[in-house]
Design an enzyme around this catalytic site. Structure first.
Site, PDB file in Angstrom:
ATOM      1  N   TYR A   1      28.468  -4.988  23.135  1.00 40.90           N
ATOM      2  CA  TYR A   1      28.796  -4.114  22.013  1.00 40.90           C
ATOM      3  C   TYR A   1      28.474  -2.677  22.366  1.00 40.90           C
ATOM      4  O   TYR A   1      27.418  -2.391  22.943  1.00 40.90           O
ATOM      5  CB  TYR A   1      27.982  -4.527  20.788  1.00 40.90           C
ATOM      6  CG  TYR A   1      28.210  -3.691  19.551  1.00 40.90           C
ATOM      7  CD1 TYR A   1      29.455  -3.642  18.929  1.00 40.90           C
ATOM      8  CD2 TYR A   1      27.168  -2.953  18.988  1.00 40.90           C
ATOM      9  CE1 TYR A   1      29.652  -2.897  17.786  1.00 40.90           C
ATOM     10  CE2 TYR A   1      27.353  -2.205  17.838  1.00 40.90           C
ATOM     11  CZ  TYR A   1      28.601  -2.174  17.238  1.00 40.90           C
ATOM     12  OH  TYR A   1      28.801  -1.434  16.109  1.00 40.90           O
TER      13      TYR A   1
ATOM     14  N   ARG B   1      35.264  -3.669   9.013  1.00 35.94           N
ATOM     15  CA  ARG B   1      33.914  -3.626   8.438  1.00 35.94           C
ATOM     16  C   ARG B   1      33.993  -3.043   7.033  1.00 35.94           C
ATOM     17  O   ARG B   1      34.696  -2.056   6.794  1.00 35.94           O
ATOM     18  CB  ARG B   1      33.001  -2.759   9.308  1.00 35.94           C
ATOM     19  CG  ARG B   1      31.669  -2.437   8.645  1.00 35.94           C
ATOM     20  CD  ARG B   1      30.787  -1.574   9.499  1.00 35.94           C
ATOM     21  NE  ARG B   1      29.996  -0.644   8.689  1.00 35.94           N
ATOM     22  CZ  ARG B   1      29.101   0.204   9.175  1.00 35.94           C
ATOM     23  NH1 ARG B   1      28.863   0.246  10.469  1.00 35.94           N
ATOM     24  NH2 ARG B   1      28.451   1.017   8.362  1.00 35.94           N
TER      25      ARG B   1
ATOM     26  N   GLU C   1      35.387   0.915   9.766  1.00 34.98           N
ATOM     27  CA  GLU C   1      34.761   0.746   8.460  1.00 34.98           C
ATOM     28  C   GLU C   1      35.505   1.464   7.349  1.00 34.98           C
ATOM     29  O   GLU C   1      36.337   2.349   7.605  1.00 34.98           O
ATOM     30  CB  GLU C   1      33.312   1.214   8.516  1.00 34.98           C
ATOM     31  CG  GLU C   1      33.149   2.685   8.817  1.00 34.98           C
ATOM     32  CD  GLU C   1      31.803   2.994   9.468  1.00 34.98           C
ATOM     33  OE1 GLU C   1      31.074   3.831   8.894  1.00 34.98           O
ATOM     34  OE2 GLU C   1      31.491   2.425  10.523  1.00 34.98           O
TER      35      GLU C   1
ATOM     36  N   ASP D   1      33.742   3.761  14.072  1.00 30.74           N
ATOM     37  CA  ASP D   1      33.437   4.414  12.793  1.00 30.74           C
ATOM     38  C   ASP D   1      34.599   4.251  11.816  1.00 30.74           C
ATOM     39  O   ASP D   1      35.006   3.148  11.527  1.00 30.74           O
ATOM     40  CB  ASP D   1      33.075   5.882  13.020  1.00 30.74           C
ATOM     41  CG  ASP D   1      31.707   6.064  13.655  1.00 30.74           C
ATOM     42  OD1 ASP D   1      30.951   5.081  13.738  1.00 30.74           O
ATOM     43  OD2 ASP D   1      31.393   7.190  14.080  1.00 30.74           O
TER      44      ASP D   1
ATOM     45  N   ASP E   1      32.597   0.101  18.375  1.00 24.57           N
ATOM     46  CA  ASP E   1      32.477   0.710  17.047  1.00 24.57           C
ATOM     47  C   ASP E   1      33.282   2.007  17.031  1.00 24.57           C
ATOM     48  O   ASP E   1      33.002   2.928  17.808  1.00 24.57           O
ATOM     49  CB  ASP E   1      30.994   0.983  16.785  1.00 24.57           C
ATOM     50  CG  ASP E   1      30.716   1.686  15.472  1.00 24.57           C
ATOM     51  OD1 ASP E   1      31.656   1.929  14.695  1.00 24.57           O
ATOM     52  OD2 ASP E   1      29.531   2.004  15.228  1.00 24.57           O
TER      53      ASP E   1
ATOM     54  N   GLU F   1      28.889  -5.479   5.934  1.00 24.14           N
ATOM     55  CA  GLU F   1      27.662  -4.770   6.301  1.00 24.14           C
ATOM     56  C   GLU F   1      26.576  -4.957   5.247  1.00 24.14           C
ATOM     57  O   GLU F   1      26.841  -5.054   4.049  1.00 24.14           O
ATOM     58  CB  GLU F   1      27.966  -3.280   6.484  1.00 24.14           C
ATOM     59  CG  GLU F   1      26.769  -2.422   6.862  1.00 24.14           C
ATOM     60  CD  GLU F   1      26.166  -2.764   8.228  1.00 24.14           C
ATOM     61  OE1 GLU F   1      25.675  -3.902   8.382  1.00 24.14           O
ATOM     62  OE2 GLU F   1      26.163  -1.886   9.109  1.00 24.14           O
TER      63      GLU F   1
ATOM     64  N   CYS G   1      25.027   5.829   8.197  1.00 25.67           N
ATOM     65  CA  CYS G   1      24.574   4.544   8.705  1.00 25.67           C
ATOM     66  C   CYS G   1      24.724   3.499   7.609  1.00 25.67           C
ATOM     67  O   CYS G   1      24.436   3.759   6.436  1.00 25.67           O
ATOM     68  CB  CYS G   1      23.123   4.646   9.156  1.00 25.67           C
ATOM     69  SG  CYS G   1      22.331   3.050   9.475  1.00 25.67           S
TER      70      CYS G   1
ATOM     71  N   ASP H   1      23.619   9.311  13.244  1.00 22.61           N
ATOM     72  CA  ASP H   1      24.886   8.623  12.974  1.00 22.61           C
ATOM     73  C   ASP H   1      25.475   9.135  11.655  1.00 22.61           C
ATOM     74  O   ASP H   1      25.489   8.440  10.644  1.00 22.61           O
ATOM     75  CB  ASP H   1      24.626   7.123  12.922  1.00 22.61           C
ATOM     76  CG  ASP H   1      25.910   6.313  12.837  1.00 22.61           C
ATOM     77  OD1 ASP H   1      26.979   6.856  13.154  1.00 22.61           O
ATOM     78  OD2 ASP H   1      25.830   5.125  12.457  1.00 22.61           O
TER      79      ASP H   1
ATOM     80  N   HIS I   1      35.829  -2.408  15.781  1.00 25.07           N
ATOM     81  CA  HIS I   1      35.653  -2.538  14.337  1.00 25.07           C
ATOM     82  C   HIS I   1      35.679  -1.162  13.711  1.00 25.07           C
ATOM     83  O   HIS I   1      35.226  -0.173  14.289  1.00 25.07           O
ATOM     84  CB  HIS I   1      34.393  -3.324  13.960  1.00 25.07           C
ATOM     85  CG  HIS I   1      33.091  -2.612  14.143  1.00 25.07           C
ATOM     86  ND1 HIS I   1      32.668  -1.577  13.337  1.00 25.07           N
ATOM     87  CD2 HIS I   1      32.084  -2.804  15.036  1.00 25.07           C
ATOM     88  CE1 HIS I   1      31.475  -1.174  13.707  1.00 25.07           C
ATOM     89  NE2 HIS I   1      31.093  -1.885  14.754  1.00 25.07           N
TER      90      HIS I   1
ATOM     91  N   ASN J   1      25.632  -8.738  11.184  1.00 18.71           N
ATOM     92  CA  ASN J   1      24.999  -7.620  11.883  1.00 18.71           C
ATOM     93  C   ASN J   1      23.487  -7.709  11.717  1.00 18.71           C
ATOM     94  O   ASN J   1      22.956  -7.467  10.634  1.00 18.71           O
ATOM     95  CB  ASN J   1      25.510  -6.289  11.321  1.00 18.71           C
ATOM     96  CG  ASN J   1      24.914  -5.103  12.046  1.00 18.71           C
ATOM     97  OD1 ASN J   1      24.471  -5.207  13.182  1.00 18.71           O
ATOM     98  ND2 ASN J   1      24.914  -3.948  11.389  1.00 18.71           N
TER      99      ASN J   1
END
Length: 300
Positions: free
Chosen positions: A44, A155, A112, A88, A86, A185, A120, A59, A110, A207
């Site tokens: 990952y 996500r 979101e 974002d 990731d 999440e 975060c 983040d 992924h 996660n």
């Protein structure tokens, strides 16, 4: 010769080989080598990890597609394991992001459903786009991929913002938009994971980030829920950062690293994981063939 096995195919194979599939975050290429040698089947690349480790920033949406692509390419050159990335909120162009990461060897991504100025997933104050806007992000990514085995994972941060039913509704909408997998999440209980798995026809990721809102469930506990993937995004990064700090503090205070040697990887261990001896032999053979002249590329 048969068709080459794509990163997406390797990721699908790993999903079949382990349940739940352990996906471990790696902060750099050498860590990826260590993870591969340890027996992990998938890696990952964390956006928060790249932001903190490579940029020295929190983040909070500072990361760019170029930052992630650069780190990804280093990983995929070092190991053959499939990498989940990731992205974002899609970096303003989910299709472009997918194409760039697919070109550099990613196996899956992924994305979101937060607004572009994201936070975060285990912090307060998150804000979401509409389900329709997120569905459009998913469709753009799915339409852009060349390899249909490349997995697009959705996500959702809706649980903390809008509640359980909104989370289930959103994840369902994202699957209908084309998401191959889902990533709810900040889930706080095993029964909720069971409910999500039962409600959706695609693999579900748990996660297991430390110091967050999700308990550190064991693989055996997750297996009973039907969860397909267990993600450890920053475990190695957190541990190595604490070790780095202790080394720096000891050097400043004691003026020597003598007391730290037992906690360090030895030179021989480093060389063994890197395959140093074999590469050195290859370099020697190359030098012998060229009479001591090098190509200037810096690698044997």
């Amino acid at each position: 010769m048969g068709n080459p096995v794509s990163p997406g195919m390797r990721f699908q194979k790993a999903l079949k080989a382990e349940k739940p599939l352990q996906i471990v975050g790696v902060p750099n290429a050498y860590a990826a080598i260590l993870a591969e040698k340890t027996g992990f089947k998938a890696l990952y690349l964390s956006g928060g990890g790249v932001s903190a480790g490579a940029l020295g920033l929190p983040d909070l949406g500072y990361l760019t597609l170029g930052d992630v692509a650069l780190e990804l390419e280093r990983l995929t050159r070092a190991v053959s394991l499939p990498v989940l990335v990731d992205v974002d909120t899609g970096f303003g162009g989910p299709g472009k992001a997918l194409r760039e990461l697919e070109r550099r060897g990613a196996a899956a991504l992924h994305m979101e459903d937060q607004v572009d100025l994201k936070r975060c997933g285990h912090r307060p104050g998150k804000r979401l786009v509409t389900a329709g806007q997120m569905a459009d992000r998913i469709k753009a990514a799915v339409d852009a991929r060349r390899d249909r085995r490349f997995a697009v994972m959705a996500r959702s941060d809706a649980l903390a913002v809008e509640g359980k039913q909104a989370l289930l509704d959103r994840l369902g909408a994202y699957v209908r938009a084309g998401a191959d997998m889902v990533f709810p999440e900040a889930v706080g209980s095993l029964p909720l994971y069971r409910e999500i798995v039962k409600a959706l026809p695609v693999p579900v990721l748990a996660n297991l980030t430390e110091f967050g809102l999700t308990p550190l469930f064991t693989l055996a506990e997750l297996q009973k829920t039907g969860v397909s993937m267990a993600l450890y995004p920053l475990s190695a990064f957190r541990a190595s950062s604490r070790a780095d700090l202790r080394v720096y503090q000891a050097l400043r205070k004691q003026g020597t690293q003598k007391r730290l040697l037992k906690s360090m990887q030895t030179r021989e261990e480093l060389y063994r994981f890197l395959g140093y001896d074999e590469m050195e032999r290859r370099a020697d053979r190359a030098l012998n063939r060229t009479g001591g002249k090098t190509s200037g590329r810096g690698r044997p």
